[in-house]
Design an enzyme around this catalytic site. Structure first.
Site, PDB file in Angstrom:
ATOM      1  N   HIS A 170      49.757  51.906  75.425  1.00  0.00           N
ATOM      2  CA  HIS A 170      48.809  50.776  75.428  1.00  0.00           C
ATOM      3  C   HIS A 170      48.791  50.062  76.783  1.00  0.00           C
ATOM      4  CE1 HIS A 170      48.086  51.060  71.071  1.00  0.00           C
ATOM      5  NE2 HIS A 170      49.385  51.280  70.965  1.00  0.00           N
TER       6      HIS A 170
ATOM      7  N   ASN B  89      45.967  48.942  65.045  1.00  0.00           N
ATOM      8  CA  ASN B  89      45.084  49.862  65.760  1.00  0.00           C
ATOM      9  C   ASN B  89      43.683  49.763  65.162  1.00  0.00           C
ATOM     10  OD1 ASN B  89      46.832  51.018  67.671  1.00  0.00           O
ATOM     11  ND2 ASN B  89      47.557  52.577  66.243  1.00  0.00           N
TER      12      ASN B  89
ATOM     13  N   ARG C 261      34.003  57.952  65.548  1.00  0.00           N
ATOM     14  CA  ARG C 261      34.750  56.710  65.782  1.00  0.00           C
ATOM     15  C   ARG C 261      35.865  56.868  66.814  1.00  0.00           C
ATOM     16  NH1 ARG C 261      35.228  52.786  60.507  1.00  0.00           N
ATOM     17  NH2 ARG C 261      33.138  53.144  59.657  1.00  0.00           N
TER      18      ARG C 261
ATOM     19  N   LYS D 288      37.414  43.676  59.748  1.00  0.00           N
ATOM     20  CA  LYS D 288      36.121  44.356  59.789  1.00  0.00           C
ATOM     21  C   LYS D 288      35.209  43.650  60.791  1.00  0.00           C
ATOM     22  CE  LYS D 288      36.933  47.302  56.383  1.00  0.00           C
ATOM     23  NZ  LYS D 288      36.914  48.768  56.574  1.00  0.00           N
TER      24      LYS D 288
END
Length: 528
Positions: free
Chosen positions: A75, A148, A203, A237
Site C-alpha cells: 500500500h 480493501n 472491478r 457502499k
C-alpha cells in the site's frame, strides 16, 4: 476568458492568496535562526572552498539527506482525505462503541486509499486491489478499520502473507514484475481463486477512489452494553456509483496522469463535491456461526446477503484535503488492533496476524512514538499509560506521573468497563491445513450468477492476457483451477492461451546467475 485551471494545479497560487496581505515569514534554519542568504555558499573568495562553519548549508543538506522514510511494504501509493462519520441508524443493540452512540452523532475520520503491490511512484490505474482504510477518532481512542475495495482476499492464513506479497512484487534478481511468481503462487493456492476472479473482472481497475466500495473484509465481533457479542462484517457502499476503467483507459491514464486517483479525489473535494459512502454491517450470531456450512472467519469467502442482509448504520463523508501530504498521508498509520470497547477481533487468522504486523511495521517505519504524530494521535481521548521515552518523543512524556504499575500515587487505573467479552475455546493446538477447504463454490456463483456474459468474456480475456507471461506448466495448473470452478471458465481461458502461445507470446526464459557458494570468485565476477 475564464480561468479553467484545476485547484490542484493552482495550489501554490491559492496558498499565497490565503495569506492575504501578510508579510512573508522570516527565513530561518531548523533551529529558528534567521538566514541572511539562501542562495550562496560561504566560501574563501568567490572561487574558494566551502567553510565547515557554513551552518546554513549543513543544516539544509543534512536535513535533505534524511527526508525520506521507509516506504510502506504494501500500500505504498496512496491518497488521503478527512471528514466525518455520521450515525443514521441505531445499532446500539449490537455494539456499545461510542462511535455508534446515537443517531446524528458525528465522529472525525481520516481515510487513505491505495494500491497494494506498487511502489510509491507507481500508477494509480494498475489492476490491483485498492486499500480502503478509515481512522475514526473516538472518545474511547482511535478505531482503525483497515479494509480493501474487495470483500475477500487471496489467502486465509497469515503465515502465507509475506510470500504472497513477495510473489506480487519484483523478482529478486531481475527486479522486474514476474508473471511466473504471481501465477505460481496463485495456482498453488486455489483459495486465491475468489479474489483473483474479482481482480481480473471489471472491478479490478476502479475509476479513481470515489467510485468504489470499501469493505472491512475480515469478520469482527461487536459487543453491546449487556456484554452480548455477535459477529459482524463492515461495508462501505459508494454513493457516487460504481465506475471502472477499461484496460485501454487505464493504460492511457498511466502514461498521461499516473496520479489519477489522487488527482480525482483532490479536485472533487477542492470543488466542494464531497464524496460519501453509506456504511452497513452484516451480523451473525455465535449459534449461526457454529451451524453455517463454511468457516465464517475465512477471508476468502463472503457472507451471502440473502442469509445475512446489510443493515444500514451511517454515512462517511470526505470534505477536507490534506494540508500536507507527508504529514497527513505518508505518516498516517492504520492499525487493526486499535479497537475501542464494543468492537473486538474474531478468530479470523488473517486478522489475528495483522493485529501484530501493522503496529510492528509502523514502529519500524515511523518510530516507537508514531502515535504521538498529530494525524495518528487519539486526540478525542486522553492518553494515560505507563509507556515512556523512546526516539522522537515530542509530547510532555506524561510529566512526573509514575511510570510503573501498580502504584500508590493516583496514576492511571484499570477500567473494568472496558474488559473484553468472554468466549469459550476448546480445541487441540496444532497447525491446521485449510488449503482444501471449499475454494470454488462461491467463485462459481460469482462467475455464473453475478457476472454477465460480456463480463465473463472480459474476465477471461484479462486473465489470459496476464497469464500468458507465465511458463506453460504454470498456465496448465491455473487453468485446472479455473476448470474446477466451472468448465466454461477453464475452457475459455485455455482457448485464449492456446492462441497466445501459438503466436509465440509464452514466456521467454531469462538466464539468471546462481551463486553456488558463499563467495563469488574473481572469475565469476568477470562473467556477471
Amino acid at each position: 476568458m475564464a480561468d479553467r485551471r484545476e485547484k490542484s494545479a493552482d495550489q501554490m497560487k491559492l496558498w499565497k492568496e490565503s495569506r492575504a496581505n501578510q508579510k512573508p515569514d522570516v527565513l530561518t534554519t531548523g533551529g529558528g535562526n534567521p538566514v541572511s542568504d539562501k542562495l550562496n555558499l560561504l566560501t574563501v573568495g568567490p572561487r574558494g572552498p566551502l567553510l565547515v562553519q557554513d551552518v546554513v548549508f549543513t543544516d539544509e543538506m543534512a536535513h535533505f539527506d534524511r527526508e525520506r522514510i521507509p516506504e510502506r511494504v504494501v500500500h505504498a501509493k496512496g491518497a488521503g482525505a478527512f471528514g466525518y462519520f455520521e450515525v443514521t441508524h441505531d445499532i446500539t443493540r449490537y455494539s456499545k462503541a461510542k462511535v455508534f452512540e446515537f443517531i446524528g452523532k458525528r465522529t472525525p475520520i481520516a481515510v487513505r486509499f491505495s494500491t497494494v503491490a506498487g511502489e510509491a511512484g507507481s500508477a494509480d490505474t494498475v489492476r490491483d486491489p485498492r486499500g480502503f482504510a478509515v481512522k475514526f477518532y473516538t472518545e474511547d481512542g482511535n478505531w482503525d478499520l483497515t479494509g480493501n475495495n474487495t470483500p475477500i482476499f487471496f489467502v486465509r492464513d497469515a503465515m502465507l502473507f509475506p510470500s504472497f506479497i513477495h510473489s506480487q512484487k519484483r523478482n529478486p534478481q531481475t527486479h522486474m514484475k514476474d508473471p511466473d511468481m504471481v501465477w505460481d503462487f496463485w495456482a498453488l493456492r486455489p483459495e486465491s481463486l475468489h479474489q483473483v476472479s474479482f481482480l481480473f473482472s471489471d472491478r479490478g481497475i476502479p475509476d479513481g477512489h470515489r467510485h468504489m466500495n470499501g469493505y472491512g473484509s475480515h469478520t469482527f465481533k461487536l459487543v453491546n452494553a449487556k456484554d452480548e457479542p455477535i459477529y459482524c462484517k463492515f461495508h462501505f457502499k459508494t454513493d457516487q456509483g460504481i465506475r471502472n476503467l477499461t484496460v485501454e483507459e487505464a493504460n492511457r491514464l498511466s502514461a498521461e496522469d499516473p496520479d489519477y486517483g489522487i488527482h480525482d479525489l483532490y479536485e472533487a473535494i477542492a470543488n466542494g463535491n464531497y464524496p460519501s459512502w453509506t456504511f452497513y454491517i452484516q451480523v451473525m450470531t455465535f449459534e449461526q456461526a457454529e451451524r453455517y456450512p463454511f468457516n465464517p472467519f475465512d477471508l476468502t469467502k463472503i457472507w451471502p446477503h440473502k442469509d445475512y442482509p446489510l443493515i444500514p448504520v451511517g454515512k462517511l463523508v470526505l470534505n477536507r484535503n490534506p494540508a500536507n501530504y507527508f504529514a497527513e498521508v505518508e505518516q498516517i498509520a492504520f492499525d487493526p488492533s486499535n479497537m475501542p470497547p464494543g468492537i473486538e477481533p474474531s478468530p479470523d487468522k488473517m486478522l489475528q496476524g495483522r493485529l501484530f504486523s501493522y503496529p510492528d511495521t509502523h514502529r519500524h517505519r515511523l518510530g516507537a512514538n508514531y502515535l504521538q504524530l498529530p494525524v495518528n494521535c487519539p486526540y478525542k481521548a486522553r492518553v494515560a499509560n505507563y509507556q515512556r521515552d523512546g526516539p522522537m518523543c515530542f509530547s510532555d512524556n506524561q510529566g512526573g506521573a509514575p511510570n510503573y504499575f501498580p502504584n500508590s500515587f493516583s496514576a492511571p487505573e484499570n477500567q473494568p468497563a472496558a474488559r473484553e467479552s468472554k468466549f469459550r475455546v476448546s480445541a487441540d493446538v496444532a497447525r491446521y491445513n485449510s488449503s482444501d477447504d471449499d475454494n470454488v463454490s462461491q467463485v462459481r456463483d460469482f462467475y455464473t450468477k453475478v457476472l454477465s456474459e460480456e463480463e465473463r468474456k472480459r474476465l477471461c480475456e484479462n486473465i489470459a492476457g496476464h497469464l500468458k507471461g507465465a511458463q506453460i506448466f504454470i498456465q496448465k495448473r491455473a487453468v485446472k483451477n479455473f476448470t474446477d470452478v466451472h468448465p466454461d471458465y477453464g475452457n475459455r481461458v485455455q482457448a485464449l492461451l492456446d492462441k497466445y502461445n501459438a503466436e509465440g507470446h509464452h514466456k521467454k526464459v531469462i538466464k539468471t546467475y546462481t551463486q553456488h557458494s558463499a563467495h563469488v570468485t574473481a572469475n565469476d565476477k568477470a562473467n556477471l
